[in-house]
Design a protein around this motif. Structure first.
Motif, PDB file in Angstrom:
ATOM      1  N   ASN A   1       0.847  -1.192   0.000  1.00 40.86           N
ATOM      2  CA  ASN A   1       0.000   0.000   0.000  1.00 40.86           C
ATOM      3  C   ASN A   1       0.880   1.239   0.000  1.00 40.86           C
ATOM      4  O   ASN A   1       1.869   1.313   0.729  1.00 40.86           O
ATOM      5  CB  ASN A   1      -0.913   0.030   1.224  1.00 40.86           C
ATOM      6  CG  ASN A   1      -1.609   1.382   1.399  1.00 40.86           C
ATOM      7  OD1 ASN A   1      -1.276   2.155   2.286  1.00 40.86           O
ATOM      8  ND2 ASN A   1      -2.554   1.676   0.522  1.00 40.86           N
TER       9      ASN A   1
ATOM     10  N   ASP B   1       1.029   4.820   1.078  1.00 40.23           N
ATOM     11  CA  ASP B   1       0.443   5.841   1.959  1.00 40.23           C
ATOM     12  C   ASP B   1       0.870   7.200   1.420  1.00 40.23           C
ATOM     13  O   ASP B   1       2.016   7.606   1.558  1.00 40.23           O
ATOM     14  CB  ASP B   1       0.943   5.640   3.390  1.00 40.23           C
ATOM     15  CG  ASP B   1       0.368   6.660   4.364  1.00 40.23           C
ATOM     16  OD1 ASP B   1      -0.347   7.585   3.921  1.00 40.23           O
ATOM     17  OD2 ASP B   1       0.641   6.543   5.576  1.00 40.23           O
ATOM     18  N   GLN B   2      -0.072   7.896   0.771  1.00 40.66           N
ATOM     19  CA  GLN B   2       0.242   9.165   0.108  1.00 40.66           C
ATOM     20  C   GLN B   2       0.112  10.370   1.031  1.00 40.66           C
ATOM     21  O   GLN B   2       0.161  11.508   0.587  1.00 40.66           O
ATOM     22  CB  GLN B   2      -0.672   9.329  -1.113  1.00 40.66           C
ATOM     23  CG  GLN B   2      -0.472   8.241  -2.146  1.00 40.66           C
ATOM     24  CD  GLN B   2      -1.423   8.377  -3.323  1.00 40.66           C
ATOM     25  OE1 GLN B   2      -2.525   7.843  -3.326  1.00 40.66           O
ATOM     26  NE2 GLN B   2      -0.986   9.105  -4.336  1.00 40.66           N
ATOM     27  N   LYS B   3      -0.076  10.099   2.312  1.00 34.71           N
ATOM     28  CA  LYS B   3      -0.144  11.149   3.337  1.00 34.71           C
ATOM     29  C   LYS B   3      -1.318  12.107   3.119  1.00 34.71           C
ATOM     30  O   LYS B   3      -1.196  13.319   3.341  1.00 34.71           O
ATOM     31  CB  LYS B   3       1.175  11.922   3.405  1.00 34.71           C
ATOM     32  CG  LYS B   3       2.362  11.062   3.824  1.00 34.71           C
ATOM     33  CD  LYS B   3       2.089  10.368   5.161  1.00 34.71           C
ATOM     34  CE  LYS B   3       3.185   9.409   5.559  1.00 34.71           C
ATOM     35  NZ  LYS B   3       2.850   8.680   6.818  1.00 34.71           N
ATOM     36  N   GLN B   4      -2.432  11.532   2.718  1.00 35.02           N
ATOM     37  CA  GLN B   4      -3.652  12.332   2.640  1.00 35.02           C
ATOM     38  C   GLN B   4      -4.142  12.623   4.053  1.00 35.02           C
ATOM     39  O   GLN B   4      -4.124  11.738   4.912  1.00 35.02           O
ATOM     40  CB  GLN B   4      -4.736  11.585   1.869  1.00 35.02           C
ATOM     41  CG  GLN B   4      -4.378  11.291   0.422  1.00 35.02           C
ATOM     42  CD  GLN B   4      -5.464  10.492  -0.267  1.00 35.02           C
ATOM     43  OE1 GLN B   4      -6.630  10.620   0.066  1.00 35.02           O
ATOM     44  NE2 GLN B   4      -5.082   9.668  -1.225  1.00 35.02           N
TER      45      GLN B   4
ATOM     46  N   PHE C   1      -6.153  10.094   6.518  1.00 35.34           N
ATOM     47  CA  PHE C   1      -6.048   8.719   6.030  1.00 35.34           C
ATOM     48  C   PHE C   1      -5.922   7.770   7.221  1.00 35.34           C
ATOM     49  O   PHE C   1      -5.033   7.928   8.063  1.00 35.34           O
ATOM     50  CB  PHE C   1      -4.831   8.576   5.122  1.00 35.34           C
ATOM     51  CG  PHE C   1      -4.659   7.192   4.543  1.00 35.34           C
ATOM     52  CD1 PHE C   1      -5.425   6.793   3.461  1.00 35.34           C
ATOM     53  CD2 PHE C   1      -3.737   6.305   5.084  1.00 35.34           C
ATOM     54  CE1 PHE C   1      -5.274   5.514   2.919  1.00 35.34           C
ATOM     55  CE2 PHE C   1      -3.575   5.031   4.550  1.00 35.34           C
ATOM     56  CZ  PHE C   1      -4.353   4.640   3.466  1.00 35.34           C
TER      57      PHE C   1
ATOM     58  N   GLU D   1      -4.460   5.159   8.811  1.00 38.45           N
ATOM     59  CA  GLU D   1      -3.259   4.361   8.581  1.00 38.45           C
ATOM     60  C   GLU D   1      -3.334   2.949   9.164  1.00 38.45           C
ATOM     61  O   GLU D   1      -2.612   2.057   8.716  1.00 38.45           O
ATOM     62  CB  GLU D   1      -2.040   5.082   9.165  1.00 38.45           C
ATOM     63  CG  GLU D   1      -1.755   6.436   8.505  1.00 38.45           C
ATOM     64  CD  GLU D   1      -0.560   7.133   9.128  1.00 38.45           C
ATOM     65  OE1 GLU D   1      -0.022   6.587  10.127  1.00 38.45           O
ATOM     66  OE2 GLU D   1      -0.166   8.202   8.637  1.00 38.45           O
ATOM     67  N   HIS D   2      -4.208   2.746  10.136  1.00 36.91           N
ATOM     68  CA  HIS D   2      -4.264   1.447  10.811  1.00 36.91           C
ATOM     69  C   HIS D   2      -5.095   0.410  10.060  1.00 36.91           C
ATOM     70  O   HIS D   2      -4.931  -0.797  10.283  1.00 36.91           O
ATOM     71  CB  HIS D   2      -4.877   1.623  12.203  1.00 36.91           C
ATOM     72  CG  HIS D   2      -6.320   2.047  12.169  1.00 36.91           C
ATOM     73  ND1 HIS D   2      -6.695   3.339  11.867  1.00 36.91           N
ATOM     74  CD2 HIS D   2      -7.474   1.344  12.355  1.00 36.91           C
ATOM     75  CE1 HIS D   2      -8.018   3.423  11.895  1.00 36.91           C
ATOM     76  NE2 HIS D   2      -8.512   2.231  12.174  1.00 36.91           N
TER      77      HIS D   2
ATOM     78  N   ILE E   1       4.002  -1.191   3.788  1.00 35.74           N
ATOM     79  CA  ILE E   1       3.374   0.133   3.667  1.00 35.74           C
ATOM     80  C   ILE E   1       4.466   1.095   3.207  1.00 35.74           C
ATOM     81  O   ILE E   1       5.445   1.327   3.918  1.00 35.74           O
ATOM     82  CB  ILE E   1       2.759   0.622   4.993  1.00 35.74           C
ATOM     83  CG1 ILE E   1       1.755  -0.397   5.533  1.00 35.74           C
ATOM     84  CG2 ILE E   1       2.095   1.987   4.779  1.00 35.74           C
ATOM     85  CD1 ILE E   1       0.548  -0.629   4.648  1.00 35.74           C
TER      86      ILE E   1
ATOM     87  N   GLU F   1       5.555   4.766   2.367  1.00 35.10           N
ATOM     88  CA  GLU F   1       5.137   6.129   2.699  1.00 35.10           C
ATOM     89  C   GLU F   1       5.798   7.136   1.759  1.00 35.10           C
ATOM     90  O   GLU F   1       7.020   7.254   1.721  1.00 35.10           O
ATOM     91  CB  GLU F   1       5.470   6.446   4.156  1.00 35.10           C
ATOM     92  CG  GLU F   1       4.749   5.547   5.147  1.00 35.10           C
ATOM     93  CD  GLU F   1       4.995   5.954   6.587  1.00 35.10           C
ATOM     94  OE1 GLU F   1       5.691   6.988   6.798  1.00 35.10           O
ATOM     95  OE2 GLU F   1       4.512   5.263   7.491  1.00 35.10           O
TER      96      GLU F   1
ATOM     97  N   ASP G   1       4.888  11.203   0.387  1.00 37.09           N
ATOM     98  CA  ASP G   1       3.969  12.341   0.479  1.00 37.09           C
ATOM     99  C   ASP G   1       3.670  12.912  -0.911  1.00 37.09           C
ATOM    100  O   ASP G   1       4.048  14.040  -1.244  1.00 37.09           O
ATOM    101  CB  ASP G   1       4.560  13.425   1.384  1.00 37.09           C
ATOM    102  CG  ASP G   1       3.558  14.538   1.666  1.00 37.09           C
ATOM    103  OD1 ASP G   1       2.388  14.418   1.230  1.00 37.09           O
ATOM    104  OD2 ASP G   1       3.934  15.538   2.306  1.00 37.09           O
TER     105      ASP G   1
END
Length: 289
Positions: free
Chosen positions: A77, A79-82, A85, A87-88, A103, A105, A107
């Motif tokens: 996945n 994680d585009q730091k929306q 979001f 995260e869990h 995951i 990460e 941005d």
């Protein structure tokens, strides 16, 4: 762990089993038709938290148990730091299911918001940044295949998007090599209809994560195409399947792309065919065989 069918009555259990078998059959056929997965492959399953990628992961895991080849699955996945979001959600789900995952990460959200003017469509830049990040990470973890969750409706929608707004007869191939020639991308859901995936996701009760960056934007070109195709599907059942079949049945000589068919020297072929026919007539005239 309790099966999803344990909580269903007999009627719904039957419907679920039929639906799961249909999706398995369609994914299996797509994999076989395009040689998507071979023995020893490590497949990076791109998991966004949407219904499509959850379904893809579930069906691939299911097929992995009975496939004639051995292959590895790893969920990834981005994680585009929306903002906001959850995260869990994905780690909790994947750990509960016993799925190997990473995951990643990055941005990309800030970059998109900085580069794209307010009110403009963010999908194009967002997808390019996401794709670049995932391609690079596949190399890091030694994955030789990247699985994306695009389904049949996505492919047909893309065809019309390119025709109407890009002036190209172009869709999404079920399998492709990336521009840098370092990755092979596969779309195992290429034969699956979105409406079946929606039903499957409801049965499975996947923890869906909405995309607040691009999914909430109204009046996107893709949404316009989707509504058009949905209307066609209601009024003319089977039309979407027919359009997809057309994507698989191209006749370059009946289109107009000079790069795909040699229109310039077409007369030469007619002349050669005429000469061959003349020779055949002469042979027949003199009783040849």
């Amino acid at each position: 762990m309790a099966s999803v069918t344990d909580s269903l009555d007999a009627k719904h259990r039957t419907h679920f089993n039929k639906l799961q078998k249909k999706l398995r059959r369609e994914v299996g056929k797509a994999i076989a038709d395009y040689n998507m997965i071979a023995d020893g492959d490590k497949v990076m399953v791109c998991l966004s938290g949407g219904k499509d990628s959850y379904t893809m992961l579930e069906i691939l895991r299911n097929l992995q148990l009975s496939a004639p080849v051995n292959f590895e699955l790893v969920a990834v996945n981005l994680d585009q730091k929306q903002p906001g979001f959850p995260e869990h959600v994905l780690p909790d789900y994947l750990e509960k299911e016993g799925v190997s995952y990473h995951i990643l990460e990055k941005d990309t959200y800030s970059i998109v918001k900085e580069k794209v003017p307010e009110g403009k469509t963010t999908c194009g830049l967002c997808s390019r940044l996401r794709r670049g990040s995932l391609y690079g990470f596949a190399e890091e973890i030694g994955a030789n295949k990247i699985a994306l969750g695009h389904h049949r409706d996505d492919i047909v929608e893309t065809l019309f998007l390119n025709m109407f707004f890009g002036g190209k007869m172009k869709a999404m191939p079920p399998k492709l090599r990336s521009d840098d020639n370092k990755n092979v991308v596969i779309r195992p859901l290429a034969y699956c209809r979105e409406k079946d995936i929606v039903r499957f996701a409801r049965y499975k009760d996947f923890p869906i994560i909405p995309c607040n960056l691009c999914g909430s934007q109204e009046n996107l070109q893709r949404q316009t195409i989707k509504e058009m195709l949905n209307n066609w599907d209601r009024e003319h059942p089977g039309r979407i399947e027919s359009i997809f079949s057309a994507i698989q049945n191209i006749a370059p000589s009946q289109l107009a792309d000079t790069r795909l068919f040699d229109f310039e020297h077409l007369e030469d072929g007619v002349q050669r065919a005429g000469q061959q026919a003349h020779r055949l007539d002469v042979v027949n005239l003199f009783g040849g065989h």
